[in-house]
Design a protein around this motif. Sequence first.
Motif, PDB file in Angstrom:
ATOM      1  N   TYR A 162      -7.435   6.087   8.730  1.00 56.73           N
ATOM      2  CA  TYR A 162      -5.992   5.814   8.651  1.00 56.73           C
ATOM      3  C   TYR A 162      -5.349   5.897  10.036  1.00 56.73           C
ATOM      4  O   TYR A 162      -4.567   5.023  10.428  1.00 56.73           O
ATOM      5  CB  TYR A 162      -5.355   6.814   7.686  1.00 56.73           C
ATOM      6  CG  TYR A 162      -3.849   6.793   7.640  1.00 56.73           C
ATOM      7  CD1 TYR A 162      -3.172   5.850   6.867  1.00 56.73           C
ATOM      8  CD2 TYR A 162      -3.106   7.732   8.359  1.00 56.73           C
ATOM      9  CE1 TYR A 162      -1.776   5.852   6.810  1.00 56.73           C
ATOM     10  CE2 TYR A 162      -1.720   7.732   8.305  1.00 56.73           C
ATOM     11  CZ  TYR A 162      -1.065   6.790   7.540  1.00 56.73           C
ATOM     12  OH  TYR A 162       0.307   6.781   7.486  1.00 56.73           O
ATOM     13  N   TYR A 195      -6.449   3.001  12.167  1.00 50.63           N
ATOM     14  CA  TYR A 195      -5.741   1.779  11.759  1.00 50.63           C
ATOM     15  C   TYR A 195      -4.325   1.738  12.342  1.00 50.63           C
ATOM     16  O   TYR A 195      -3.852   0.694  12.810  1.00 50.63           O
ATOM     17  CB  TYR A 195      -5.668   1.685  10.233  1.00 50.63           C
ATOM     18  CG  TYR A 195      -4.541   0.802   9.761  1.00 50.63           C
ATOM     19  CD1 TYR A 195      -4.587  -0.580   9.933  1.00 50.63           C
ATOM     20  CD2 TYR A 195      -3.393   1.356   9.189  1.00 50.63           C
ATOM     21  CE1 TYR A 195      -3.522  -1.389   9.543  1.00 50.63           C
ATOM     22  CE2 TYR A 195      -2.336   0.563   8.792  1.00 50.63           C
ATOM     23  CZ  TYR A 195      -2.401  -0.818   8.975  1.00 50.63           C
ATOM     24  OH  TYR A 195      -1.351  -1.605   8.596  1.00 50.63           O
ATOM     25  N   LYS A 196      -3.645   2.901  12.337  1.00 50.66           N
ATOM     26  CA  LYS A 196      -2.254   2.941  12.777  1.00 50.66           C
ATOM     27  C   LYS A 196      -2.105   2.729  14.286  1.00 50.66           C
ATOM     28  O   LYS A 196      -1.054   2.279  14.745  1.00 50.66           O
ATOM     29  CB  LYS A 196      -1.625   4.288  12.398  1.00 50.66           C
ATOM     30  CG  LYS A 196      -1.564   4.552  10.901  1.00 50.66           C
ATOM     31  CD  LYS A 196      -0.639   3.613  10.161  1.00 50.66           C
ATOM     32  CE  LYS A 196       0.790   4.040  10.236  1.00 50.66           C
ATOM     33  NZ  LYS A 196       1.681   3.228   9.367  1.00 50.66           N
ATOM     34  N   ASP A 223      -8.581  -3.307   9.948  1.00 52.43           N
ATOM     35  CA  ASP A 223      -7.733  -3.802   8.870  1.00 52.43           C
ATOM     36  C   ASP A 223      -7.424  -2.683   7.878  1.00 52.43           C
ATOM     37  O   ASP A 223      -8.260  -1.808   7.623  1.00 52.43           O
ATOM     38  CB  ASP A 223      -8.435  -4.949   8.146  1.00 52.43           C
ATOM     39  CG  ASP A 223      -7.481  -5.697   7.226  1.00 52.43           C
ATOM     40  OD1 ASP A 223      -6.779  -6.605   7.705  1.00 52.43           O
ATOM     41  OD2 ASP A 223      -7.431  -5.350   6.021  1.00 52.43           O
ATOM     42  N   LYS A 224      -6.225  -2.705   7.325  1.00 51.15           N
ATOM     43  CA  LYS A 224      -5.819  -1.673   6.372  1.00 51.15           C
ATOM     44  C   LYS A 224      -6.705  -1.655   5.121  1.00 51.15           C
ATOM     45  O   LYS A 224      -6.814  -0.624   4.451  1.00 51.15           O
ATOM     46  CB  LYS A 224      -4.354  -1.860   5.978  1.00 51.15           C
ATOM     47  CG  LYS A 224      -4.064  -3.108   5.147  1.00 51.15           C
ATOM     48  CD  LYS A 224      -2.639  -3.143   4.637  1.00 51.15           C
ATOM     49  CE  LYS A 224      -1.644  -3.310   5.758  1.00 51.15           C
ATOM     50  NZ  LYS A 224      -0.240  -3.434   5.237  1.00 51.15           N
ATOM     51  N   SER A 225      -7.336  -2.779   4.806  1.00 49.98           N
ATOM     52  CA  SER A 225      -8.201  -2.841   3.627  1.00 49.98           C
ATOM     53  C   SER A 225      -9.388  -1.886   3.747  1.00 49.98           C
ATOM     54  O   SER A 225      -9.920  -1.411   2.735  1.00 49.98           O
ATOM     55  CB  SER A 225      -8.703  -4.269   3.404  1.00 49.98           C
ATOM     56  OG  SER A 225      -9.494  -4.708   4.500  1.00 49.98           O
ATOM     57  N   VAL A 232      -9.259   1.126   5.141  1.00 51.57           N
ATOM     58  CA  VAL A 232      -8.708   2.428   4.744  1.00 51.57           C
ATOM     59  C   VAL A 232      -8.596   2.507   3.228  1.00 51.57           C
ATOM     60  O   VAL A 232      -8.999   3.498   2.603  1.00 51.57           O
ATOM     61  CB  VAL A 232      -7.319   2.650   5.385  1.00 51.57           C
ATOM     62  CG1 VAL A 232      -6.740   3.992   4.965  1.00 51.57           C
ATOM     63  CG2 VAL A 232      -7.405   2.550   6.900  1.00 51.57           C
ATOM     64  N   GLN A 233      -8.068   1.450   2.629  1.00 48.79           N
ATOM     65  CA  GLN A 233      -7.874   1.427   1.178  1.00 48.79           C
ATOM     66  C   GLN A 233      -9.204   1.488   0.435  1.00 48.79           C
ATOM     67  O   GLN A 233      -9.356   2.245  -0.528  1.00 48.79           O
ATOM     68  CB  GLN A 233      -7.101   0.165   0.793  1.00 48.79           C
ATOM     69  CG  GLN A 233      -5.673   0.151   1.331  1.00 48.79           C
ATOM     70  CD  GLN A 233      -5.021  -1.219   1.246  1.00 48.79           C
ATOM     71  OE1 GLN A 233      -5.694  -2.249   1.337  1.00 48.79           O
ATOM     72  NE2 GLN A 233      -3.701  -1.256   1.094  1.00 48.79           N
ATOM     73  N   ARG A 286      -1.393   2.827   0.556  1.00 49.15           N
ATOM     74  CA  ARG A 286      -0.281   2.040   1.109  1.00 49.15           C
ATOM     75  C   ARG A 286      -0.030   2.503   2.543  1.00 49.15           C
ATOM     76  O   ARG A 286       0.971   3.171   2.831  1.00 49.15           O
ATOM     77  CB  ARG A 286       0.967   2.205   0.248  1.00 49.15           C
ATOM     78  CG  ARG A 286       0.787   1.765  -1.211  1.00 49.15           C
ATOM     79  CD  ARG A 286       2.071   1.894  -2.002  1.00 49.15           C
ATOM     80  NE  ARG A 286       3.102   1.000  -1.500  1.00 49.15           N
ATOM     81  CZ  ARG A 286       4.355   0.953  -1.965  1.00 49.15           C
ATOM     82  NH1 ARG A 286       4.722   1.754  -2.952  1.00 49.15           N
ATOM     83  NH2 ARG A 286       5.228   0.119  -1.456  1.00 49.15           N
ATOM     84  N   PRO A 287      -0.939   2.185   3.454  1.00 53.73           N
ATOM     85  CA  PRO A 287      -0.864   2.706   4.829  1.00 53.73           C
ATOM     86  C   PRO A 287       0.266   2.153   5.673  1.00 53.73           C
ATOM     87  O   PRO A 287       0.534   2.664   6.759  1.00 53.73           O
ATOM     88  CB  PRO A 287      -2.229   2.317   5.418  1.00 53.73           C
ATOM     89  CG  PRO A 287      -2.652   1.120   4.628  1.00 53.73           C
ATOM     90  CD  PRO A 287      -2.121   1.339   3.240  1.00 53.73           C
ATOM     91  N   GLU A 291       2.537  -0.460   8.042  1.00 56.62           N
ATOM     92  CA  GLU A 291       2.231  -1.253   9.230  1.00 56.62           C
ATOM     93  C   GLU A 291       1.707  -0.354  10.348  1.00 56.62           C
ATOM     94  O   GLU A 291       1.840   0.868  10.306  1.00 56.62           O
ATOM     95  CB  GLU A 291       3.494  -1.982   9.702  1.00 56.62           C
ATOM     96  CG  GLU A 291       4.076  -2.931   8.658  1.00 56.62           C
ATOM     97  CD  GLU A 291       3.080  -4.007   8.231  1.00 56.62           C
ATOM     98  OE1 GLU A 291       2.361  -4.517   9.119  1.00 56.62           O
ATOM     99  OE2 GLU A 291       3.054  -4.346   7.040  1.00 56.62           O
ATOM    100  N   LYS A 292       1.116  -0.981  11.355  1.00 56.23           N
ATOM    101  CA  LYS A 292       0.651  -0.245  12.522  1.00 56.23           C
ATOM    102  C   LYS A 292       1.836   0.341  13.291  1.00 56.23           C
ATOM    103  O   LYS A 292       2.981  -0.111  13.131  1.00 56.23           O
ATOM    104  CB  LYS A 292      -0.153  -1.162  13.448  1.00 56.23           C
ATOM    105  CG  LYS A 292      -1.540  -1.541  12.924  1.00 56.23           C
ATOM    106  CD  LYS A 292      -2.242  -2.456  13.922  1.00 56.23           C
ATOM    107  CE  LYS A 292      -3.668  -2.734  13.492  1.00 56.23           C
ATOM    108  NZ  LYS A 292      -4.542  -1.544  13.684  1.00 56.23           N
TER     109      LYS A 292
END
Length: 234
Positions: A145, A148-149, A156-158, A160-161, A194-195, A197-198
């Motif tokens: 996470y 990603y940030k 990609d956030k996917s 993390v999810q 639901r991370p 946006e960066k």
Amino acid sequence: MKMRVRNHALYFIGILSYIVSLIPFFGINVIRALLLIPVIAYTLPILEYLQPKIMILKINYKDILLILLATMPYIFIKINIYIIIPIVLLIVTFIFYFNKNTMWGNVLGTTFIVSLSLVWALFESNYFLIPDIYWILYIFTGALYVEYKIPYRRLDKSIVQASWVLSLIILTLISLNTPLLLVSLIEPSTRFLRPGEKLKSSKEIALLGRKGSRRDIIFVTLLILLSLLSLLHY
């Protein structure tokens, strides 16, 4: 004179990992738990010293001696399948750094440090290891996470999810006898699924870290309370 910046995050997660290794605080070998305190007190500085060297794979014979010093107390641990987890994490960390993949090296390296809670728990004759698994998977996804940030990371956030969804499945399966522990996953789920946006600027990373530290403390506190309630109920 060059000032050295301390890796406060390493000490922070190291101390929390020791606390997690003690859960549920009864039935453990108190003498061994106390003996671990000085062991961890010199293990964490050794890890801090070696981390930048491992990242660039420049280790000399003195560093090898330090590694032997850090691992010496663990020869007294009974062989257990869970020992495989930190060993595999350490090997994979080396592989990523060898292939110049710093991001994944950092993620797996951080996860390796918290996985030591398993080793410490076994050293303390603590075989209630579910909180340790929670902690390891929580930190692994949390490290993803954070990566990603960071604005300049191409993650990609996917990822993390997907990591957290897989973690939820694993943790649900191992919590069939201790379902109360699943309550601790509510807040991390809202963050990791639901991370957002960066970050807009690297200057925001420090604030992200402070918020994450507070959430880590809350997570460990919940692990302690819910573990005790689960075992009392069971």
